[in-house]
Design a protein around this motif. Structure first.
Motif, short mmCIF file in Angstrom:
data_model
loop_
_atom_site.label_atom_id
_atom_site.label_comp_id
_atom_site.label_asym_id
_atom_site.label_seq_id
_atom_site.Cartn_x
_atom_site.Cartn_y
_atom_site.Cartn_z
N MET A 58 0.85 -1.20 0.00
CA MET A 58 0.00 0.00 0.00
C MET A 58 0.88 1.24 0.00
N ILE A 59 0.58 2.18 -0.89
CA ILE A 59 1.41 3.38 -1.03
C ILE A 59 1.31 4.26 0.20
N PHE A 60 0.08 4.51 0.64
CA PHE A 60 -0.15 5.33 1.82
C PHE A 60 -0.76 4.47 2.92
N SER A 61 -0.28 4.64 4.13
CA SER A 61 -0.90 3.94 5.25
C SER A 61 -2.16 4.68 5.65
N GLY A 62 -3.06 3.95 6.33
CA GLY A 62 -4.28 4.59 6.80
C GLY A 62 -3.98 5.75 7.73
N ALA A 63 -2.93 5.58 8.55
CA ALA A 63 -2.55 6.63 9.50
C ALA A 63 -2.08 7.88 8.76
N GLU A 64 -1.33 7.69 7.66
CA GLU A 64 -0.84 8.85 6.91
C GLU A 64 -1.98 9.58 6.24
N ILE A 65 -2.93 8.83 5.69
CA ILE A 65 -4.08 9.46 5.04
C ILE A 65 -4.89 10.26 6.04
N ARG A 66 -5.21 9.64 7.18
CA ARG A 66 -6.00 10.33 8.19
C ARG A 66 -5.26 11.55 8.74
N GLY A 67 -3.96 11.37 9.03
CA GLY A 67 -3.17 12.46 9.58
C GLY A 67 -3.04 13.63 8.62
N SER A 68 -2.82 13.32 7.35
CA SER A 68 -2.62 14.37 6.35
C SER A 68 -3.90 15.15 6.09
N LEU A 69 -5.02 14.44 5.95
CA LEU A 69 -6.29 15.13 5.70
C LEU A 69 -6.73 15.93 6.93
N ARG A 91 -0.50 23.89 13.97
CA ARG A 91 -0.23 22.54 14.46
C ARG A 91 -0.68 21.46 13.49
N GLY A 92 -1.43 21.87 12.47
CA GLY A 92 -1.83 20.93 11.43
C GLY A 92 -0.64 20.32 10.71
N LEU A 93 0.48 21.02 10.72
CA LEU A 93 1.70 20.49 10.08
C LEU A 93 2.15 19.18 10.69
N GLN A 94 1.80 18.96 11.96
CA GLN A 94 2.22 17.74 12.64
C GLN A 94 1.57 16.49 12.05
N GLY A 95 0.53 16.66 11.27
CA GLY A 95 -0.15 15.50 10.69
C GLY A 95 0.49 14.98 9.42
N PHE A 96 1.48 15.71 8.89
CA PHE A 96 2.09 15.34 7.61
C PHE A 96 3.46 14.68 7.79
N ASP A 97 3.79 13.83 6.83
CA ASP A 97 5.15 13.29 6.76
C ASP A 97 5.96 14.29 5.93
N LEU A 98 6.75 15.11 6.59
CA LEU A 98 7.50 16.17 5.92
C LEU A 98 8.91 15.75 5.55
N SER A 99 9.17 14.44 5.55
CA SER A 99 10.49 13.93 5.16
C SER A 99 10.62 13.97 3.64
N VAL A 100 11.83 13.69 3.17
CA VAL A 100 12.06 13.65 1.73
C VAL A 100 11.23 12.52 1.10
N ALA A 101 11.14 11.37 1.80
CA ALA A 101 10.31 10.27 1.30
C ALA A 101 8.85 10.69 1.23
N GLY A 102 8.39 11.41 2.25
CA GLY A 102 7.02 11.92 2.24
C GLY A 102 6.79 12.91 1.13
#
Length: 198
Positions: A1-12, A24-35
């Motif tokens: 799976m490309i995106f995990s359920g946690a990443e989808i929920r956190g990002s949205l 503080r919404g920024l904390q929900g995103f994967d801000l790494s290079v991979a993200g």
């Protein structure tokens, strides 16, 4: 799976918080290079609302302009899909070239991640407009009205993303949104002209 359920929920959820102006919404995103690279794959689910809206616009064109019905639906979808892909990648590429001169180099990766995920949220009102028109619940005027509201919501979200993710002041954030919109318009017009010559 490309995106995990946690990443989808956190990002949205993060995009929604940023829409409300909460940094503080920024904390929900994967801000790494991979993200960063993974966030570009959002264009795949984004195709669905984009093509539905495009189909609604085609139906309007067919009803309003003689000869528009001659366009093959399959060709139309392919043209719109390519247009979306060009638009999707153009702004991040151009902004990458301008990031250092604009002084946003250290925020660039995070901004693009948040922007890409936020586009999925921004597409929802437009999807509602297209579905209402497709189901016959609103006519041309209703579709136009709902689309204008949806576009306003999308532009406001882009403004909030620029404000939060770039730590930008109001004028700079507005400039980013205007530049993004202008680039999209140039791509759309240029691509339409290229296709018409083809």
């Amino acid at each position: 799976m490309i995106f995990s359920g946690a990443e989808i929920r956190g990002s949205l959820a993060g995009a929604w918080e940023i829409f409300k102006g909460n940094p503080r919404g920024l904390q929900g995103f994967d801000l790494s290079v991979a993200g960063f690279w993974r966030s570009f794959l959002i264009v795949v689910p984004l195709m669905i609302p984009y093509l539905l809206v495009s189909k609604a616009q085609l139906q309007i064109a067919i009803s309003e302009f003689p000869g528009a019905e001659d366009l093959e639906l399959g060709s139309f979808y392919w043209i719109e899909a390519v247009r979306l892909l060009l638009d999707w990648f153009a702004f991040p590429v151009v902004l990458a070239l301008l990031a250092k001169p604009l002084g946003i180099g250290r925020h660039y990766v995070g901004f693009v991640v948040v922007r890409n995920w936020s586009e999925l949220l921004a597409a929802l009102p437009l999807l509602v407009a297209a579905l209402l028109y497709g189901l016959g619940l609103v006519g041309l005027d209703g579709f136009t009205f709902v689309s204008l509201i949806a576009t306003g919501v999308a532009l406001y979200l882009r403004f909030r993303v620029a404000r939060v993710a770039l730590e930008a002041n109001i004028s700079f954030a507005v400039g980013i949104v205007v530049f993004d919109m202008a680039l999209s318009t140039v791509i759309s017009l240029g691509f339409s002209r290229l296709v018409s010559f083809g």
